[in-house]
Enzyme design. Sequence first.
Site, mmCIF file in Angstrom:
data_model
loop_
_atom_site.group_PDB
_atom_site.id
_atom_site.type_symbol
_atom_site.label_atom_id
_atom_site.label_comp_id
_atom_site.label_asym_id
_atom_site.label_seq_id
_atom_site.Cartn_x
_atom_site.Cartn_y
_atom_site.Cartn_z
ATOM 1 N N LYS A 207 0.831 -1.196 0.000
ATOM 2 C CA LYS A 207 0.000 0.000 0.000
ATOM 3 C C LYS A 207 0.871 1.253 0.000
ATOM 4 O O LYS A 207 1.976 1.258 0.547
ATOM 5 C CB LYS A 207 -0.877 0.034 1.259
ATOM 6 C CG LYS A 207 -1.914 -1.056 1.374
ATOM 7 C CD LYS A 207 -2.640 -0.942 2.714
ATOM 8 C CE LYS A 207 -3.637 -2.058 2.923
ATOM 9 N NZ LYS A 207 -4.831 -1.907 2.071
ATOM 10 N N ARG A 281 -9.943 -11.794 2.598
ATOM 11 C CA ARG A 281 -10.791 -12.906 2.153
ATOM 12 C C ARG A 281 -10.081 -14.247 2.292
ATOM 13 O O ARG A 281 -10.728 -15.272 2.482
ATOM 14 C CB ARG A 281 -11.233 -12.655 0.709
ATOM 15 C CG ARG A 281 -10.131 -12.661 -0.318
ATOM 16 C CD ARG A 281 -10.508 -11.946 -1.603
ATOM 17 N NE ARG A 281 -10.620 -10.507 -1.407
ATOM 18 C CZ ARG A 281 -10.987 -9.659 -2.365
ATOM 19 N NH1 ARG A 281 -11.280 -10.112 -3.572
ATOM 20 N NH2 ARG A 281 -11.063 -8.367 -2.119
#
Length: 427
Positions: A207, A281
């Site tokens: 990020k 996830r």
Amino acid sequence: MTEAMKITLSPQPADARWGEKATYSINNDGITLHLNGADDLGLIQRAARKIDGLGIKHVQLSGEGWDADRCWAFWQGYKAPKGIRKVEWPDLDDAQRQELDNRLMIIDWVRDTINAPAEELGPSQLAQRAVDLISNVAGDRVTYRITKGEDLREQGYMGLHTVGRGSERSPVLLALDYNPTGDKEAPVYACLVGKGITFDSGGYSIKQTAFMDSMKSDMGGAATVTGALAFAITRGLNKRVKLFLCCADNLISGNAFKLGDIITYRNGKKVEVMNTDAEGRLVLADGLIDASAQKPELIIDAATLTGAAKTALGNDYHALFSFDDALAGRLLASAAQENEPFWRLPLAEFHRNQLPSNFAELNNTGSAAYPAGASTAAGFLSHFVENYQQGWLHIDCSATYRKAPVEQWSAGATGLGVRTIANLLTA
């Protein structure tokens, strides 16, 4: 501590000299909040934020009109992560005072836990804090198991192990069983599954700083479902509920997972990793497999899962996904009763097929051809829920945390969602 500033409520508008939009006025006796009957709880919360902004750190909620909901609205706006604030609460009946005290204990725990720096809150600490909170309200009705590190790999929790192995702090799975029946064979009514990424750098799909600086809050889903279970217990939950927290850091190291890796799950699904920043996830999948194995009536997972949900809803609503229309309606009804913001976003069968991989059954992220990122993430999770069309709710926690203060919230965690899930569990 200075003498308390009195805060009173009035159904009358402020004196015209304060302006036609004034929601509060100041006089020799203290501060008066002027309710208009349209959005009184929101008005109280916004006024409390302004009062805190004035530097007033000791208040007394005084006079008529205060109840648990109005007291709570004031505290939601007044509380902030820095400094000490003292509130002298008004006289409430026993039931209302107990409700307020439980909110203060549990939802403040959620906010404080999410706000904690990652240096202080690793996977093991998050799991233990969850155990301590629920044990405090449930006593001997709780049992739990913590599995960590290489034991996860040996027991087949490959998503959680793969994501967490790049950190010196071992990944952890907390499996907690709240069983008020005392019967070990009692059916499990509900399973709660929470994403507990205690810091998310994005891994090798790293990020930018502007997107990483709030990633201590990436365990917000785990804190929310933990708080929801604890709060439901204080409201008399008499059904068996299991909690699964999937806790890990997502960091870069020589041992971290990489693009192109393939994860094989216990249900036989193979997943190609094409974005290490779509790690939530991957860990939730392990928890959902365990939840499905319990054959519960209800599965709820909560996660700060996608930026796409925030793009759609900002930080003002939690995003709800489900194939079960009736169940989704029940949760939205619970949200309305608790005055918490939820909004349902699309989830259809075709979203389950928008994760193509050349090397595995699933990709962990959608391609540019399938830009509905929050819906495809929910579609991914559905592959790990045995009966995904009935009894399953996915909450993408876009309203969990605010990077900057706004008119009704300080910067940091909000605690939103706890009451709604608890309401649904006890309905």
